[in-house]
Motif scaffolding. Structure first.
Motif, PDB file in Angstrom:
ATOM      1  N   ARG A 116      -3.925   9.071   6.736  1.00 39.07           N
ATOM      2  CA  ARG A 116      -3.989   8.423   5.421  1.00 39.07           C
ATOM      3  C   ARG A 116      -4.868   9.184   4.438  1.00 39.07           C
ATOM      4  NH1 ARG A 116      -6.526   2.659   5.133  1.00 39.07           N
ATOM      5  NH2 ARG A 116      -8.226   3.691   4.044  1.00 39.07           N
ATOM      6  N   PRO A 154       0.381   0.579   6.909  1.00 34.44           N
ATOM      7  CA  PRO A 154       0.488   0.135   5.509  1.00 34.44           C
ATOM      8  C   PRO A 154       0.505  -1.387   5.436  1.00 34.44           C
ATOM      9  CG  PRO A 154       2.394   1.494   6.140  1.00 34.44           C
ATOM     10  CD  PRO A 154       1.560   1.344   7.345  1.00 34.44           C
ATOM     11  N   SER A 196       0.815  -1.212   0.000  1.00 32.03           N
ATOM     12  CA  SER A 196       0.000   0.000   0.000  1.00 32.03           C
ATOM     13  C   SER A 196       0.849   1.263   0.000  1.00 32.03           C
ATOM     14  CB  SER A 196      -0.945   0.021   1.202  1.00 32.03           C
ATOM     15  OG  SER A 196      -0.228  -0.048   2.410  1.00 32.03           O
ATOM     16  N   PRO A 206      -6.871  -0.456   9.033  1.00 30.39           N
ATOM     17  CA  PRO A 206      -6.495   0.922   8.676  1.00 30.39           C
ATOM     18  C   PRO A 206      -5.305   1.475   9.451  1.00 30.39           C
ATOM     19  CG  PRO A 206      -8.336   0.966  10.204  1.00 30.39           C
ATOM     20  CD  PRO A 206      -8.028  -0.481   9.962  1.00 30.39           C
ATOM     21  N   GLU A 233      -7.499  -2.324   3.264  1.00 25.56           N
ATOM     22  CA  GLU A 233      -7.025  -1.159   4.016  1.00 25.56           C
ATOM     23  C   GLU A 233      -8.102  -0.636   4.963  1.00 25.56           C
ATOM     24  OE1 GLU A 233      -4.005   1.587   1.881  1.00 25.56           O
ATOM     25  OE2 GLU A 233      -5.428   0.969   0.337  1.00 25.56           O
ATOM     26  N   ARG A 265      -8.059  -1.799  -1.402  1.00 22.80           N
ATOM     27  CA  ARG A 265      -8.697  -0.715  -0.642  1.00 22.80           C
ATOM     28  C   ARG A 265      -9.655  -1.271   0.415  1.00 22.80           C
ATOM     29  NH1 ARG A 265      -9.120   3.078  -6.057  1.00 22.80           N
ATOM     30  NH2 ARG A 265      -7.141   4.152  -5.707  1.00 22.80           N
TER      31      ARG A 265
END
Length: 802
Positions: A228, A190, A126, A187, A183, A180
């Motif tokens: 982020r 990375p 990421s 969260p 992620e 995504r």
């Protein structure tokens, strides 16, 4: 995420919707040790009739501190119905833990169905792993599910984190969408995700873990979740800005989508790097790519092309391929032929981007040599008539014959101009040293030096560089057509005595006490490892360790001396000239081949003396205004000229503001990853790293230890302190400031950037040093991870050695 690989997949299995996880079973060491038969039976029952993979899932893997990726065994292609094969695979994985862990009872092995019908598999991060830039970094392979993770292969793609999934190729669009979602589930940091994309465009997840390498680079890891979205938004604005910049540039060049290269023609990536400071870029532009690049060529029969050749996207310098193509056309071609050739050149480069640093040899027709008639036949496939091909052949022949026959005359004119540059430089140098230092007087000297270089130096160097290229092309074609062997041409190249040979000789004399350091510095003290970089020290400022002039270097020098007496066989040259029809005898022809290459290096050496003095004056101006060299690197030539005649207090105020603004813009743009070649706007957020085709020099094969000289390291360390003797030297880029390397008896040379006729290619040919010039990111990154390698220039290979 304090979970093992197996626990993580088990946790995700019923939570993800944008990807899938194969059926799995988790076995601990304790379970297996206490009930081995039952566990094996359970595996066979759950995965009956399937091929499975038995994977490591050790507590020593996948932490926020370290991934230990690939450290433990995983076994592919296991037949679940073969009890012995399953048993062997499970025990092999458990046994691999024992090298680190005395107790494996609580450790896990993961058994899964092996994924089939894969079109791409690998790892997606990421963040870009080297410096944490805001890109999804994908390393993938299309033939093997473990080529990337095992280190045996793989291709690389960078996708801006803000890119729309729908704008990407389908397989990467679905992968980014899946990433995504992951992620959002994890969260806090990375991610490093192992994946496969199937023929049905469904993403299978094999592993999800913290990206340890990037976590270590985060200033505040605990704030990652909150930062982020903000960082992605700011980065998205930067991506949109460079897209607009590229579109404006395309409009300026009257192209729908300009084709730009970082290594074509005047190869800025090799000379000033891919992330030059504003001053580096503006100096190179001012004295080379603003006008001199074309001025020097029009006088020998090439087409007039107005305006800049080099432009900037983000911080990265790019060459306009359209202008390069135009500039390398004979001036007597009619407009219809020019348009037709431009369309052909565009098609050629777009069909093989790896030729962008070889356009003079593989794309354009810029001179006549012994293979030209063979190459011209390709045009028949692209709609050119035999008459058009004949006209182009005649034009190229006349141009090349003319430059060879008039070489001595042009050379004398250029030497007179170069003498004018020397006189002007010495006058300015003496006046500057003797005068009371004040800012405006020093700025005037700087401006005068730059104008002197532009008038007397670089147009002449540009012409000599083109003549040297023609010479190189003729030498290559003499070998290609069988007049001489590759070895004979290699030996001939070693007979060419340039300033690099002279430097090598003088360094040996200095090392052995025959000349003083002062005498050495008088001749070479102006050189910098970055010719245009104000932050680099000159040779005169460095502490050379003369004791490291190796025996290998002495032997190399002796061999070169011997080969100076082995010229090309005049009878073979006469036969070649008779066949081609050039109006010159063998002696003058060979003189052209040698002298043109020698003069190119000499002219470059001389104009860089004036450039180095101009940089020294800038350093002094900075000291008077209390600006460091690093501060001054954020000015441009225009910024310097703009304040001439202003009061010193006003100059300092203006520059302080400019430096602050330029530093911020430079820092922001340094977060960009940009391709070697730009053909459209999408490539500014979807960057596919194409494996370059290195330019191999000599036909030698050597094996040796690897020493890597990265840019920043080379700036900090003095030249003599780096032990490169008998090593294969690996470096991103190299210009004349790295000539000290050749006095050290190196075994081989590899660069990330550089062309077949670049400065370093000529240097390596001259010293018969096996080299791979211009390897590009993929091969370069592979090579820098090796301790030892074989450089096989004969067969065009770079091989790992244990």
């Amino acid at each position: 995420m304090v979970l093992t690989k197996a626990d993580t997949l088990d946790y995700l299995k019923n939570r993800i919707t944008k990807s899938r996880i194969e059926d799995l079973m988790i076995v601990t060491g304790k379970m297996y040790g206490e009930n081995r038969k039952q566990i094996l039976a359970d595996i066979q029952s759950q995965f009956k009739g399937q091929t499975i993979v038995v994977r490591s899932s050790c507590s020593n893997e996948d932490s926020s501190e370290t991934s230990n990726a690939g450290h433990y065994d995983s076994i592919l292609d296991v037949d679940a119905d073969d009890r012995d094969a399953v048993c062997h695979a499970v025990e092999t994985v458990f046994d691999s833990y024992k090298k680190d862990l005395p107790d494996i009872r609580n450790e896990q092995v993961l058994i899964q169905t092996q994924t089939k019908s894969i079109i791409s598999s690998g790892v997606i991060f990421s963040r870009e792993i080297k410096s944490g830039r805001l890109y999804y970094a994908i390393s993938y392979d299309e033939d093997s599910t473990d080529a990337v993770t095992s280190g045996s292969g793989g291709k690389t793609i960078y996708i801006a984190r803000t890119a729309e999934s729908s704008s990407l190729p389908e397989r990467w669009g679905v992968l980014v969408t899946a990433m995504r979602e992951l992620e959002d589930i994890f969260p806090e940091y990375p991610l490093d995700v192992e994946f496969a994309v199937g023929a049905d465009l469904i993403v299978t997840i094999f592993q999800v873990r913290p990206l340890a390498a990037c976590i270590k680079k985060l200033e505040n890891p605990s704030d990652y979740k909150e930062d982020r979205a903000k960082n992605d938004r700011i980065f998205g604005e930067l991506i949109n800005k460079i897209k607009q910049q590229y579109q404006k540039l395309s409009d300026l060049l009257y192209e729908k989508q300009a084709i730009l290269s970082d290594m074509a023609f005047w190869n800025p990536a090799e000379i000033i790097g891919v992330n030059p400071h504003p001053l580096d870029f503006s100096l190179y532009r001012e004295i080379i790519t603003k006008a001199a690049w074309n001025q020097g060529l029009t006088t020998i029969g090439y087409r007039v092309v107005d305006g800049d050749l080099m432009y900037r996207v983000g911080n990265k310098p790019y060459i306009s391929l359209r202008k390069s193509f135009l500039c390398l056309m004979p001036a007597d071609l009619d407009e219809d032929m020019v348009k037709k050739l431009l369309a052909f050149y565009d098609r050629k480069i777009l069909s093989d981007i790896t030729a962008h640093d070889k356009i003079e040899f593989e794309v354009v027709f810029s001179n006549y040599d012994f293979t030209t008639e063979d190459r011209l036949q390709e045009l028949l496939e692209y709609g050119f008539t035999k008459g058009e091909i004949q006209d182009l052949s005649g034009s190229l022949f006349r141009l090349t014959d003319h430059v060879i026959c008039n070489f001595r005359q042009n050379r004398m004119q250029d030497i007179r101009s170069l003498n004018g540059l020397k006189v002007h430089r010495e006058n300015i140098r003496n006046n500057w040293l003797m005068a009371a230092k004040d800012v405006n007087t020093s700025i005037r000297y700087f401006i005068e030096l730059i104008e002197s270089i532009k008038q007397y130096g670089t147009p002449k160097f540009a012409r000599q560089a083109r003549l040297a290229f023609i010479s190189k092309a003729l030498c290559r074609s003499l070998s290609a057509k069988g007049y001489f062997t590759s070895r004979e041409i290699d030996d001939f190249m070693m007979s060419i005595y340039t300033v690099a040979s002279e430097y090598d000789s003088d360094f040996q004399d200095f090392a052995e006490g025959r000349i003083t350091r002062a005498a050495f510095d008088e001749k070479y003290g102006h050189l910098r490892s970055g010719t245009y970089d104000i932050t680099c020290e000159t040779y005169a400022e460095q502490d050379f360790d003369s004791s490291k002039a190796s025996e290998t270097a002495k032997k190399q020098r002796q061999r070169i001396e011997r080969l100076k007496h082995t010229p090309l066989d005049p009878e073979k040259v006469e036969q070649a000239l008779s066949d081609i029809g050039f109006d010159v005898d063998a002696k003058k022809f060979v003189e052209f081949l040698k002298d043109s290459m020698e003069e190119r290096e000499y002219f470059k050496f001389e104009f860089t003396k004036s450039l180095s003095l101009a940089i020294d004056i800038l350093i002094n101006i900075g000291e008077m205004l209390n600006f460091s060299k690093e501060d001054m690197a954020y000015l441009t030539v225009d910024d310097i000229i703009a304040v001439y005649h202003k009061p010193e207090t006003e100059i300092r105020r203006i520059w302080e503001q400019v430096i602050t603004e330029n530093r911020k813009a430079y820092t922001d743009a340094s977060d960009l990853i940009l391709p070697d070649v730009i053909c459209n706007k999408q490539q500014l957020e979807y960057i596919e790293m194409v494996e370059a085709r290195p330019n191999f020099i000599t036909s030698e094969i050597v094996t040796g230890a690897v020493v890597v000289l990265e840019d920043e390291e080379s700036k900090r360390d003095d030249a003599g302190a780096v032990d490169v003797a008998d090593k294969i030297v690996v470096i991103p880029k190299a210009d004349p400031g790295y000539d000290w390397i050749f006095a050290k008896g190196i075994r081989g040379f590899i660069t990330k950037y550089g062309g077949v006729a670049s400065h370093m290619a000529i240097r390596c040919a001259e010293f018969n040093i096996p080299a791979a010039i211009g390897c590009g990111d993929v091969i370069y990154n592979y090579v820098t991870g090796l301790d030892k390698l074989t450089l096989d220039c004969k067969n065009g290979k770079i091989l790992k050695e244990e």
